[in-house]
Design a protein around this motif. Structure first.
Motif, PDB file in Angstrom:
ATOM      1  N   MET A  29       0.830  -1.204   0.000  1.00 46.22           N
ATOM      2  CA  MET A  29       0.000   0.000   0.000  1.00 46.22           C
ATOM      3  C   MET A  29       0.865   1.254   0.000  1.00 46.22           C
ATOM      4  O   MET A  29       0.589   2.227  -0.717  1.00 46.22           O
ATOM      5  CB  MET A  29      -0.925  -0.026   1.230  1.00 46.22           C
ATOM      6  N   GLU A  30       1.928   1.233   0.784  1.00 46.75           N
ATOM      7  CA  GLU A  30       2.832   2.386   0.838  1.00 46.75           C
ATOM      8  C   GLU A  30       3.550   2.577  -0.500  1.00 46.75           C
ATOM      9  O   GLU A  30       3.702   3.710  -0.981  1.00 46.75           O
ATOM     10  CB  GLU A  30       3.844   2.195   1.965  1.00 46.75           C
ATOM     11  N   ASN A  31       3.969   1.468  -1.100  1.00 47.22           N
ATOM     12  CA  ASN A  31       4.611   1.560  -2.413  1.00 47.22           C
ATOM     13  C   ASN A  31       3.664   2.159  -3.448  1.00 47.22           C
ATOM     14  O   ASN A  31       4.067   2.968  -4.300  1.00 47.22           O
ATOM     15  CB  ASN A  31       5.078   0.178  -2.870  1.00 47.22           C
ATOM     16  N   ALA A  32       2.404   1.741  -3.379  1.00 47.76           N
ATOM     17  CA  ALA A  32       1.396   2.268  -4.308  1.00 47.76           C
ATOM     18  C   ALA A  32       1.229   3.768  -4.110  1.00 47.76           C
ATOM     19  O   ALA A  32       1.155   4.541  -5.076  1.00 47.76           O
ATOM     20  CB  ALA A  32       0.064   1.547  -4.110  1.00 47.76           C
ATOM     21  N   ALA A  33       1.174   4.177  -2.855  1.00 45.37           N
ATOM     22  CA  ALA A  33       0.991   5.600  -2.550  1.00 45.37           C
ATOM     23  C   ALA A  33       2.182   6.431  -3.022  1.00 45.37           C
ATOM     24  O   ALA A  33       2.003   7.524  -3.587  1.00 45.37           O
ATOM     25  CB  ALA A  33       0.781   5.788  -1.053  1.00 45.37           C
TER      26      ALA A  33
END
Length: 500
Positions: A29-33
């Motif tokens: 999720m952090e990578n996506a953000a």
């Protein structure tokens, strides 16, 4: 190579990355953000972010955090009738609450919260971020979800969707009652199967693919032979021109095409065969076509059916059959002569496909050595179904026809489909500025030129579609319309650009 995945494959890919590899979902999720942040940070100074209660909403919350830390004006709406948030959503929600002014964190829990105030909000922000629903949506939207998307589409100036436009069915490519019409969709790791449906185009806008840390081994393990090749992969397919090569090294190509009133089709297919690099090219045509083209086809020979062409057919390295040739009993016999006297690869287009559809027994002698290149109407005639049926099921129809007859099918149109009956490729090039007479004849000639040089059937179809569309894309940036004559002129240059 960009993989095309169904919803089931996407879920399995995420599951295996988290459970089998051990990458925490919140890391993905952090990578996506972070990936999203890098793309949108310079698109405006104010961002209105709408989050659902699932992991797509969690991506949006994490994006909001990065935008706040970058000094952007950010307002976040949580769109959910309850607080049954996913665990990764909750982690990002807890962080965000400590960073955002409470007046900038609002909740939409019913239709009553969607009003004129929200309309003005949507109008006033530079960028609207849609993070309401992800890939798993499989039912029609109603109530507050339908209404919020109506507002987004009506009032948003510039809309970006996270992974998928909310409301779009990622398998079928249809709106589930309604869907966000994004200007840009930032999708993660793979292309979603439904994105290739023509009905999805207005929802997706421009598609960008972001990597979020899914291991390649996981993507490969879940792949099912449905993909889009990237430019460097096409370069690897191009035949090499050896230092000591001569015209005999690059094949004897035949073009069987044209009739009175359709000399252009024969000219275009022949010229494109020559310009793609065939060593020796011969057009076999009717007498009146030969009279019209004999002095125009400077690098190609022309013969008629009254000449002794059977030996030429027997010794050919490739044959293109069909552009402008017409139909009827006489032309059916010509196709039969070509099929029964040849052993080389053949690309069949236009009228040739209609003739083949009426004489499918000829396919018994064409297994593993033919490419057909129909547009949807030609495929519909070949199968005896409607154009709408073809358009609604392009991928499966192309794959099944290829499998049934042991051939390569290139089904033309936006997102051209190429299949060998097992694998499916989507061609990423081409545009509507190429929608003019003769374009299909040009494609046939390009494929024929590659076949004559020893490129295999599948690769010749892939290269032909890609280069044909690549020229159209490049010229389409300069000109309102791109014609087949433009393709002819640009072919050697474009091939050389890809080579280098």
């Amino acid at each position: 190579m960009l993989q095309v995945f169904s919803v089931e494959q996407c879920k399995e890919m995420d599951k295996q990355s988290i459970i089998d590899i051990g990458i925490p979902g919140v890391i993905l999720m952090e990578n996506a953000a972070i990936g999203m942040f890098k793309e949108v940070v310079n698109k405006g100074e104010s961002f209105l972010i709408l989050c659902g209660k699932g992991n797509n909403g969690g991506d949006a919350l994490a994006l909001a955090r990065h935008l706040i830390l970058a000094g952007k004006k950010v307002r976040v709406y949580i769109v959910s009738a309850d607080k049954n948030y996913t665990s990764d959503f909750q982690i990002n929600f807890n962080i965000l609450k400590k960073l955002i002014n409470e007046r900038e964190l609002l909740f939409i829990t019913s239709e009553n919260d969607i009003n004129e105030f929200l309309a003005k909000e949507l109008e006033s922000y530079n960028v609207i971020v849609d993070g309401i629903f992800g890939v798993g949506l499989n039912k029609d939207l109603t109530g507050m979800f339908k209404k919020i998307i109506e507002y987004i589409n009506s009032y948003g100036k510039f809309i970006v969707s996270i992974d998928v436009p909310s409301g779009l069915d990622c398998d079928l490519g249809i709106e589930r009652g309604i869907a966000v019409h994004a200007d840009v969709t930032y999708t993660f790791e793979v292309v979603k199967k439904g994105f290739l449906n023509y009905k999805a185009i207005n929802c997706i806008g421009k598609m960008n693919i972001l990597k979020i840390g899914i291991p390649e081994c996981i993507k490969k393990a879940n792949a099912r032979g449905f993909c889009i090749l990237e430019e460097h992969e096409y370069k690897q397919l191009l035949p090499k021109r050896e230092v000591y090569g001569h015209k005999g090294s690059y094949g004897r190509a035949l073009v069987v095409a044209g009739r009175k009133g359709f000399t252009g089709a024969a000219f275009i297919a022949t010229e494109c065969t020559v310009r793609t690099g065939a060593g020796l090219t011969t057009l076999i045509c009717d007498e009146d076509v030969q009279i019209a083209l004999g002095n125009r086809l400077i690098e190609a020979m022309t013969l008629t059916w009254k000449d002794n062409v059977i030996e030429l057919i027997k010794s050919a390295d490739s044959i293109a059959f069909g552009p402008g040739i017409g139909t009827g009993d006489r032309k059916e016999k010509l196709l039969e002569e070509v099929v029964n006297n040849s052993s080389c690869p053949i690309v069949i287009d236009a009228d040739g496909i209609t003739l083949l559809g009426k004489n499918k027994f000829l396919l018994n002698n064409l297994r593993d050595r033919i490419i057909i290149t129909p547009h949807p109407a030609e495929m519909a005639r070949f199968l005896g179904i409607t154009i709408e049926e073809v358009e609604d099921n392009r991928v499966n129809i192309a794959k099944e026809v290829a499998r049934k007859y042991g051939i390569i099918v290139l089904l033309k149109g936006y997102n051209t489909v190429i299949s060998n009956g097992k694998d499916v490729y989507i061609n990423p090039t081409g545009n509507s500025r190429m929608a003019s007479g003769g374009m299909g004849d040009a494609l046939t000639g390009i494929i024929n030129g590659f076949l004559s040089q020893g490129v295999n059937l599948e690769q010749a179809a892939l290269l032909g579609a890609y280069i044909h569309g690549k020229i159209g894309d490049r010229l389409g940036k300069k000109f309102y319309i791109v014609n087949a004559r433009d393709i002819i002129g640009e072919l050697p240059k474009e091939i050389n650009i890809i080579c280098n």
